[in-house]
Design an enzyme around this catalytic site. Structure first.
Site, PDB file in Angstrom:
ATOM      1  N   GLU A   1     -21.510  44.936  37.051  1.00  0.00           N
ATOM      2  CA  GLU A   1     -22.101  45.343  38.324  1.00  0.00           C
ATOM      3  C   GLU A   1     -21.213  45.358  39.600  1.00  0.00           C
ATOM      4  O   GLU A   1     -21.072  46.638  40.405  1.00  0.00           O
ATOM      5  CB  GLU A   1     -23.461  44.870  39.004  1.00  0.00           C
ATOM      6  CG  GLU A   1     -24.562  44.766  37.836  1.00  0.00           C
ATOM      7  CD  GLU A   1     -24.468  43.836  36.711  1.00  0.00           C
ATOM      8  OE1 GLU A   1     -23.687  43.245  36.719  1.00  0.00           O
ATOM      9  OE2 GLU A   1     -25.375  44.183  35.632  1.00  0.00           O
TER      10      GLU A   1
ATOM     11  N   HIS B   1     -36.980  39.807  36.640  1.00  0.00           N
ATOM     12  CA  HIS B   1     -37.296  41.330  36.480  1.00  0.00           C
ATOM     13  C   HIS B   1     -37.922  41.640  37.266  1.00  0.00           C
ATOM     14  O   HIS B   1     -39.012  42.609  37.082  1.00  0.00           O
ATOM     15  CB  HIS B   1     -37.582  41.848  35.012  1.00  0.00           C
ATOM     16  CG  HIS B   1     -36.543  41.604  33.967  1.00  0.00           C
ATOM     17  ND1 HIS B   1     -36.197  40.290  33.363  1.00  0.00           N
ATOM     18  CD2 HIS B   1     -35.633  42.518  33.451  1.00  0.00           C
ATOM     19  CE1 HIS B   1     -35.131  40.450  32.353  1.00  0.00           C
ATOM     20  NE2 HIS B   1     -34.869  41.783  32.566  1.00  0.00           N
TER      21      HIS B   1
HETATM   22  C1  LIG Z   1     -26.039  40.921  35.479  1.00  0.00           C
HETATM   23  C2  LIG Z   1     -27.149  41.697  34.312  1.00  0.00           C
HETATM   24  N1  LIG Z   1     -26.971  43.009  34.144  1.00  0.00           N
HETATM   25  C3  LIG Z   1     -27.552  43.820  33.574  1.00  0.00           C
HETATM   26  C4  LIG Z   1     -28.765  43.082  32.688  1.00  0.00           C
HETATM   27  C5  LIG Z   1     -29.551  43.952  31.887  1.00  0.00           C
HETATM   28  N2  LIG Z   1     -29.255  43.806  30.487  1.00  0.00           N
HETATM   29  C6  LIG Z   1     -29.977  42.765  29.742  1.00  0.00           C
HETATM   30  S1  LIG Z   1     -29.319  42.676  28.069  1.00  0.00           S
HETATM   31  C7  LIG Z   1     -28.026  43.953  28.379  1.00  0.00           C
HETATM   32  C8  LIG Z   1     -27.102  44.204  27.408  1.00  0.00           C
HETATM   33  C9  LIG Z   1     -26.232  43.033  26.849  1.00  0.00           C
HETATM   34  O1  LIG Z   1     -25.556  43.446  25.926  1.00  0.00           O
HETATM   35  P1  LIG Z   1     -24.419  42.413  25.028  1.00  0.00           P
HETATM   36  O2  LIG Z   1     -23.933  41.455  26.116  1.00  0.00           O
HETATM   37  O3  LIG Z   1     -23.424  43.114  24.506  1.00  0.00           O
HETATM   38  O4  LIG Z   1     -25.431  41.495  24.110  1.00  0.00           O
HETATM   39  P2  LIG Z   1     -26.691  41.904  23.112  1.00  0.00           P
HETATM   40  O5  LIG Z   1     -27.759  42.303  23.749  1.00  0.00           O
HETATM   41  O6  LIG Z   1     -25.893  43.052  22.413  1.00  0.00           O
HETATM   42  O7  LIG Z   1     -26.715  40.838  22.423  1.00  0.00           O
HETATM   43  C10 LIG Z   1     -28.100  44.245  29.643  1.00  0.00           C
HETATM   44  C11 LIG Z   1     -27.541  45.293  30.286  1.00  0.00           C
HETATM   45  C12 LIG Z   1     -28.787  41.677  32.881  1.00  0.00           C
HETATM   46  N3  LIG Z   1     -29.553  41.040  32.265  1.00  0.00           N
HETATM   47  N4  LIG Z   1     -27.852  40.933  33.564  1.00  0.00           N
END
Ligand SMILES: Cc1ncc(C[n+]2csc(CCOP(=O)(O)OP(=O)(O)O)c2C)c(N)n1
Lengths: 400, 325
Positions: free
Chosen positions: B60, B130
């Site tokens: 972000e 959320h």
């Molecule tokens: C700071 C932040 N930004 C956005 C989100 C929304 N979000 C939740 S999970 C996710 C994707 C995470 O992907 P990754 O780290 O590759 O882990 P995976 O889900 O593939 O296990 C996002 C964008 C969040 N939880 N926290």
């Protein structure tokens, strides 16, 4: 260490590509030249059983979510070897700071099905007191830090926690899990830099599963994955086949030695694939081909480990069947109990904000109680907790 | 006139802005081919290409820092932060950079083209990460504009205005209403004014002020009050920074009573700002204390969300107390 050259020399890092450490092939056979890790029978079985139990819990809870019994769920499917393999290589009292898709670590450490269910349903027995969405587990007893949704915030915290462990001299380290997506956050870079500068016994464990929600790793980073970033921090690093529990176990075991014996951080990148949807709110058919998933299904980490165990005579088809049946039944029975339990008491709204309830919070709470007494039907959970008579047919009054 | 939900209206506004001006660029986590986790940017990549609508890495502070640079260059970035709860890693870029670009450079540089869109608010069983309503942190920041629409018509008109506004705008979208709020929305281009409140309903006994998702809740409370013969005037602030004090003052001079409602915690919430301003400007006309109906001074809960949220019954009680003061 100034190393002068007298012609311009630009480097991109393409000069090297990271190798992937792998022991078991998809048929559960050791690769040629691979050395079986020193993993005793009982330990191997514990590891496998936790992987299997995680898969079954995930399947059941996903189904429960589809039936509308649960608001939200996230599966670990395809990544059980990475998570459980790493956990099995730690001391059970080492700290784990996870991202959210690591129920396998808790399963391995003995979080009971009851404990899972209480959190998933946010009932009165949930350690988190019904404040967080499902899957945000935590266990002080099992050295598993309560999950926080903002991604990557746990990574620099792990550096700090491990620094404290080093000062305490208790011989323990911290392992933090995160996704390849979360590794884009500033917190990741801050964590690695501080860990290497301050010589901290922390293991950074990246689950590279190819996707961050819909974003494929090709749109997440331009380089050869996460592992090479360690070079910039002068840090030990290994890339491992994340679908091979034995390789993950061995890599993490050795990483732990480096961390604890030399007080040095280690980065591990486990290469795997998120077989399921990101979460129960997601539909991957909107952004990736089914065929891609199918190809990864052939590398299923659970089958691979199972085959190896069967060949060694450490596991049997009968055990597999009875274990699966017992678990399915246990999950269902426990879920039914957990669903019926009361919500956390109304007071849980204002406790734990501070160590002590402030006068202003108490005032707000007293006002809320007066209000609920006036309209018990509109707040069935609050009313139940205040022992007020409620006509439950109006439970769904209001929006949401 | 076509009927749209709020997401469709936002998508439509982005589509119009991108078609009109090829400097408009949309990006954020998952906004590309997938169209965003809520699908607000659906089909924009298809239509305008990967260089104008794309996924960013998951960072972000990077998204907003990048957007600041892009806006300073003269482009018109519309950056999405997936949930308002995750805007805090970008807080420094927004509060110290976006908001102060023009001021610190003596207007040599500005990031006026910047719009930051983000879904906020509770009522969706999202628990503490959320559901937050972080508006007050940003209303404390001179140089930013903070806009919150209440329905699809407002969302489209205000978003188009935000994108074309000469200052950086934080555009908070009430996610509980994304699909729930449906209404008629003109297909063509139109703008609604930033910085102006709207009197949604006229009345003589009491003024109710809110924004975003609270407007629906206030509406329900007002219906209950009318059944008791209490005539309420309802004002949607629409813009929280700079906010339209004159419209509220004018109303309170007439009604003598004010209730402000928001989902965020009470202490330090924006209702406090409104209450202070109104008592200063309307002191002698007030017939009862200005009341605030808000969330509790706690993080956002999950299971007891209904108890936590300011709803129509809590607002109705505040109306009764005010009338019977
Ligand atoms: C700071 C932040 N930004 C956005 C989100 C929304 N979000 C939740 S999970 C996710 C994707 C995470 O992907 P990754 O780290 O590759 O882990 P995976 O889900 O593939 O296990 C996002 C964008 C969040 N939880 N926290």
């Amino acid at each position: 260490m100034t190393n002068y050259v007298h012609q311009p020399l630009f480097m991109t890092g393409d000069e090297f590509s990271m190798a992937t450490f792998s022991l078991l092939d998809p048929e559960g056979e050791l690769y040629e030249g691979a050395k079986e890790p020193d993993l005793p029978r009982d330990h191997a079985r514990r590891l496998y059983q936790a992987m299997l139990a995680t898969r079954i819990l995930d399947e059941r809870m996903m189904a429960a979510q589809r039936q509308g019994r649960l608001s939200f769920y996230m599966q670990s499917t395809g990544e059980e070897a990475a998570v459980v393999g790493a956990t099995a290589a730690l001391d059970d009292a080492d700290m784990i700071m996870a991202q959210y898709r690591e129920q396998g670590a808790l399963m391995y450490r003995g979080f009971s099905i009851d404990e899972f269910m209480n959190q998933l349903f946010g009932n009165e027995l949930d350690y988190g007191k019904g404040r967080q969405m499902p899957i945000h587990y935590g266990s002080r007893k099992l050295h598993y830090m309560t999950i926080s949704s903002p991604l990557a915030t746990q990574i620099p915290q792990a550096t700090g926690y491990a620094y404290g462990q080093k000062l305490a001299g208790d011989g323990h380290c911290t392992l933090t899990f995160f996704g390849e997506g979360a590794a884009s956050e500033g917190d990741f870079h801050a964590a690695l830099n501080m860990a290497s500068v301050h010589q901290v016994p922390v293991i950074f464990f990246c689950r590279n599963n190819g996707y961050a929600i819909s974003t494929p790793s090709t749109e997440q980073f331009a380089a050869d994955g996460i592992a090479p970033r360690a070079f910039g921090y002068h840090m030990h690093v290994i890339r491992v086949d994340g679908n091979d529990a034995l390789a993950v176990y061995e890599a993490t075991r050795q990483a732990r030695q480096i961390a604890v014996e030399q007080n040095k951080p280690v980065l591990i990148e486990a290469m795997s694939y998120r077989l399921a949807a990101h979460s129960s709110s997601d539909d991957p058919s909107g952004y990736r081909a089914k065929s891609e998933e199918e190809a990864w299904r052939l590398k299923d980490p659970i089958l691979r480990m199972q085959k190896w165990l069967l060949k060694k005579g450490w596991w049997s088809e009968e055990e597999e069947t009875s274990q699966q049946e017992t678990l399915r039944r246990d999950v269902l029975d426990t879920m039914k109990r957990a669903e019926k339990r009361s919500p956390p008491p109304l007071e849980s709204l204002i406790t734990d904000v501070y160590a002590d309830i402030t006068p202003e919070l108490q005032r707000q709470f007293d006002q809320l109680k007066r209000h609920i007494r006036r309209y018990p039907e509109a707040y069935p959970r609050g009313a139940r907790s205040l022992d007020l008579e409620v006509n439950t047919s109006t439970d769904s009054q209001g929006e949401a | 006139m076509p009927t749209m939900n709020m997401l469709q209206a936002i998508n439509n506004a982005l589509d119009i802005a991108m078609a009109e001006d090829d400097k408009v660029i949309c990006f954020g986590e998952d906004v590309g081919v997938f169209g965003g986790v809520f699908r607000a940017t659906s089909h924009l990549q298809e239509k305008y290409g990967k260089s104008r609508c794309f996924n960013t890495p998951l960072v972000e502070q990077g998204i907003i820092g990048f957007a600041n640079g892009l806006a300073a260059q003269g482009s018109v970035p519309v950056a999405e932060i997936q949930f308002a709860d995750y805007i805090f890693p970008a807080f420094d870029q927004i509060v110290n950079e976006s908001a102060k670009f023009r001021y610190r450079s003596g207007d040599l540089f500005n990031v006026g083209g910047l719009t930051i869109r983000t879904p906020y608010g509770g009522g969706i069983a999202g628990g503490l990460y959320h559901s937050q309503s972080p508006e007050a942190y940003f209303t404390h920041t001179p140089g930013l504009k903070v806009v919150v629409p209440r329905n699809p018509y407002q969302a489209k008109g205000l978003l188009l205005a935000a994108i074309r506004d000469p200052d950086p705008v934080l555009f908070l979208e009430p996610k509980r209403l994304y699909r729930a709020s449906v209404g008629e929305v003109p297909q063509e281009d139109y703008q609604l004014p930033i910085g102006e409140a709207e009197v949604i309903k006229e009345g003589t006994d009491m003024t109710l002020v809110g924004w975003g998702a609270q407007m629906e809740v206030i509406g329900k409370a007002v219906e209950l009050a009318e059944e008791q013969g209490i005539a309420c005037e309802v004002i949607d602030l629409r813009t929280l920074l700079p906010w339209d004090a004159d419209t509220v003052v004018e109303s309170v001079l007439k009604t003598g009573r004010l209730i402000v409602s928001h989902e965020a915690p009470l202490t330090g919430g924006f209702a406090g700002e409104i209450a202070a301003t109104i008592q200063e400007r309307c002191f002698l006309y007030l017939e009862s204390p200005i009341a605030r109906v808000t969330g509790l001074d706690t993080p956002f809960p999950l299971v007891l969300e209904k108890e936590y949220l300011p709803d129509h019954l809590k607002i109705f009680e505040a109306i009764r107390e005010s009338v019977n003061f």
